[in-house]
Design a protein around this motif. Structure first.
Motif, PDB file in Angstrom:
ATOM      1  N   GLY A   1      29.467  39.022  34.235  1.00  0.00           N
ATOM      2  CA  GLY A   1      30.052  40.231  34.528  1.00  0.00           C
ATOM      3  C   GLY A   1      30.383  39.691  35.871  1.00  0.00           C
ATOM      4  N   SER A   2      30.022  38.893  36.998  1.00  0.00           N
ATOM      5  CA  SER A   2      29.534  38.975  38.248  1.00  0.00           C
ATOM      6  C   SER A   2      31.042  38.000  38.656  1.00  0.00           C
ATOM      7  CB  SER A   2      28.481  38.325  38.887  1.00  0.00           C
ATOM      8  OG  SER A   2      27.825  36.960  37.890  1.00  0.00           O
ATOM      9  N   ASN A   3      31.124  36.960  37.134  1.00  0.00           N
ATOM     10  CA  ASN A   3      32.095  35.686  37.532  1.00  0.00           C
ATOM     11  C   ASN A   3      33.287  36.412  37.414  1.00  0.00           C
ATOM     12  OD1 ASN A   3      30.262  33.587  38.111  1.00  0.00           O
ATOM     13  ND2 ASN A   3      31.033  32.881  35.694  1.00  0.00           N
ATOM     14  N   TRP A   4      33.815  37.662  37.105  1.00  0.00           N
ATOM     15  CA  TRP A   4      34.752  38.462  36.875  1.00  0.00           C
ATOM     16  C   TRP A   4      34.893  39.240  38.116  1.00  0.00           C
ATOM     17  CZ3 TRP A   4      38.589  37.350  33.687  1.00  0.00           C
ATOM     18  CH2 TRP A   4      38.285  36.694  32.377  1.00  0.00           C
ATOM     19  N   LEU A   5      33.957  40.261  38.675  1.00  0.00           N
ATOM     20  CA  LEU A   5      33.930  40.340  39.488  1.00  0.00           C
ATOM     21  C   LEU A   5      34.662  39.138  41.059  1.00  0.00           C
ATOM     22  CD1 LEU A   5      33.857  42.655  40.957  1.00  0.00           C
ATOM     23  CD2 LEU A   5      31.165  42.680  41.327  1.00  0.00           C
ATOM     24  N   LEU A   6      34.161  38.339  40.650  1.00  0.00           N
ATOM     25  CA  LEU A   6      34.429  37.267  41.915  1.00  0.00           C
ATOM     26  C   LEU A   6      35.528  36.405  41.280  1.00  0.00           C
ATOM     27  CD1 LEU A   6      33.392  35.426  43.861  1.00  0.00           C
ATOM     28  CD2 LEU A   6      33.092  34.160  42.224  1.00  0.00           C
ATOM     29  N   ILE A   7      36.639  36.607  40.337  1.00  0.00           N
ATOM     30  CA  ILE A   7      37.723  36.306  40.292  1.00  0.00           C
ATOM     31  C   ILE A   7      38.246  38.187  40.165  1.00  0.00           C
ATOM     32  CG2 ILE A   7      39.193  35.914  38.598  1.00  0.00           C
ATOM     33  CD1 ILE A   7      37.283  34.082  37.005  1.00  0.00           C
ATOM     34  N   ALA A   8      37.778  38.555  40.513  1.00  0.00           N
ATOM     35  CA  ALA A   8      38.395  39.810  41.166  1.00  0.00           C
ATOM     36  C   ALA A   8      39.442  39.981  42.492  1.00  0.00           C
ATOM     37  CB  ALA A   8      38.678  40.977  39.727  1.00  0.00           C
ATOM     38  N   ARG A   9      38.203  39.986  42.842  1.00  0.00           N
ATOM     39  CA  ARG A   9      37.695  39.477  44.144  1.00  0.00           C
ATOM     40  C   ARG A   9      39.337  38.814  44.777  1.00  0.00           C
ATOM     41  NH1 ARG A   9      31.590  40.087  46.195  1.00  0.00           N
ATOM     42  NH2 ARG A   9      31.950  42.371  45.750  1.00  0.00           N
ATOM     43  N   ILE A  10      38.912  37.427  44.946  1.00  0.00           N
ATOM     44  CA  ILE A  10      39.325  36.502  44.645  1.00  0.00           C
ATOM     45  C   ILE A  10      41.362  36.812  44.442  1.00  0.00           C
ATOM     46  CG2 ILE A  10      40.609  34.092  44.701  1.00  0.00           C
ATOM     47  CD1 ILE A  10      37.028  33.231  44.382  1.00  0.00           C
ATOM     48  N   VAL A  11      41.958  37.208  43.292  1.00  0.00           N
ATOM     49  CA  VAL A  11      42.845  37.728  43.092  1.00  0.00           C
ATOM     50  C   VAL A  11      43.218  38.744  43.782  1.00  0.00           C
ATOM     51  CG1 VAL A  11      44.674  38.552  40.866  1.00  0.00           C
ATOM     52  CG2 VAL A  11      42.820  36.896  40.185  1.00  0.00           C
ATOM     53  N   LEU A  12      42.993  39.664  44.028  1.00  0.00           N
ATOM     54  CA  LEU A  12      43.317  40.936  45.385  1.00  0.00           C
ATOM     55  C   LEU A  12      42.839  39.785  46.763  1.00  0.00           C
ATOM     56  CD1 LEU A  12      40.688  43.413  43.656  1.00  0.00           C
ATOM     57  CD2 LEU A  12      43.256  43.556  43.741  1.00  0.00           C
ATOM     58  N   ARG A  13      42.351  39.968  47.049  1.00  0.00           N
ATOM     59  CA  ARG A  13      42.413  39.036  48.332  1.00  0.00           C
ATOM     60  C   ARG A  13      44.288  38.265  48.658  1.00  0.00           C
ATOM     61  NH1 ARG A  13      36.929  38.887  50.853  1.00  0.00           N
ATOM     62  NH2 ARG A  13      36.381  40.993  50.282  1.00  0.00           N
ATOM     63  N   VAL A  14      44.502  37.383  47.704  1.00  0.00           N
ATOM     64  CA  VAL A  14      45.378  36.549  47.058  1.00  0.00           C
ATOM     65  C   VAL A  14      47.131  37.519  46.943  1.00  0.00           C
ATOM     66  CG1 VAL A  14      46.662  34.878  45.597  1.00  0.00           C
ATOM     67  CG2 VAL A  14      44.318  34.287  46.658  1.00  0.00           C
TER      68      VAL A  14
END
Length: 170
Positions: A2-15
């Motif tokens: 779950g934390s990996n998905w959260l990290l990926i979501a944060r990265i995608v949002l910032r991109v």
């Protein structure tokens, strides 16, 4: 997991937060005519002047353009004119047929990319800098200012960088 998905979501949002305004500014910069910004010709004149010179000319010189009010941006003393003038010198020599306003607009679009990227990755204990990037993203005037050849975008970036520097202090 779950934390990996959260990290990926944060990265995608910032991109997306960085890419969207940069793409919009690029489209405006590339698809609007020269001098669409009210005093763009005055900024262009100052950039072009400092591309070939290091010092300002004597007051009243015929080497620069003046507004109807008798003012030239060359005499403002803003460092951005010298910086962009020198940055634009090399592309002007490599691609002499490219309109100068595209080169100087590109400087501002690149500056937007740097500014938003720094805000997206910066860390601070008491403030989330990416929230400032969201705020800048939501103001259409910001994207507009970074789309044209002017000195205003440099001022915004300088202010943001000074704010980030102050926010890093404990």
């Amino acid at each position: 997991m779950g934390s990996n998905w959260l990290l990926i979501a944060r990265i995608v949002l910032r991109v997306v937060l960085v890419a969207t305004p940069v793409v919009l500014a690029s489209l405006i910069a590339l698809n609007t005519r020269s001098n669409a910004h009210p005093d763009e010709f005055m900024h262009l004149d100052a950039f072009e002047y400092f591309g070939a010179h290091w010092l300002r000319p004597a007051l009243g010189s015929d080497q620069v353009q003046y507004s109807i009010n008798g003012i030239s941006r060359v005499y403002n003393g803003e460092i951005v004119y010298l910086l962009y003038g020198k940055l634009g010198y090399l592309p002007r020599r490599i691609w002499p047929k490219v309109e100068p306003y595209y080169i100087y607009r590109s400087c501002n679009v690149a500056l937007l990319l740097v500014t938003l990227t720094l805000l997206a990755v910066a860390r601070c204990k008491w403030f989330a800098p990416w929230l400032l990037a969201v705020f800048l993203f939501c103001i259409p005037q910001v994207i507009y200012l970074y789309s044209y050849a002017n000195s205003d975008a440099f001022g915004i970036t300088a202010s943001v960088l000074l704010f980030l520097q102050a926010a890093q202090r404990e």
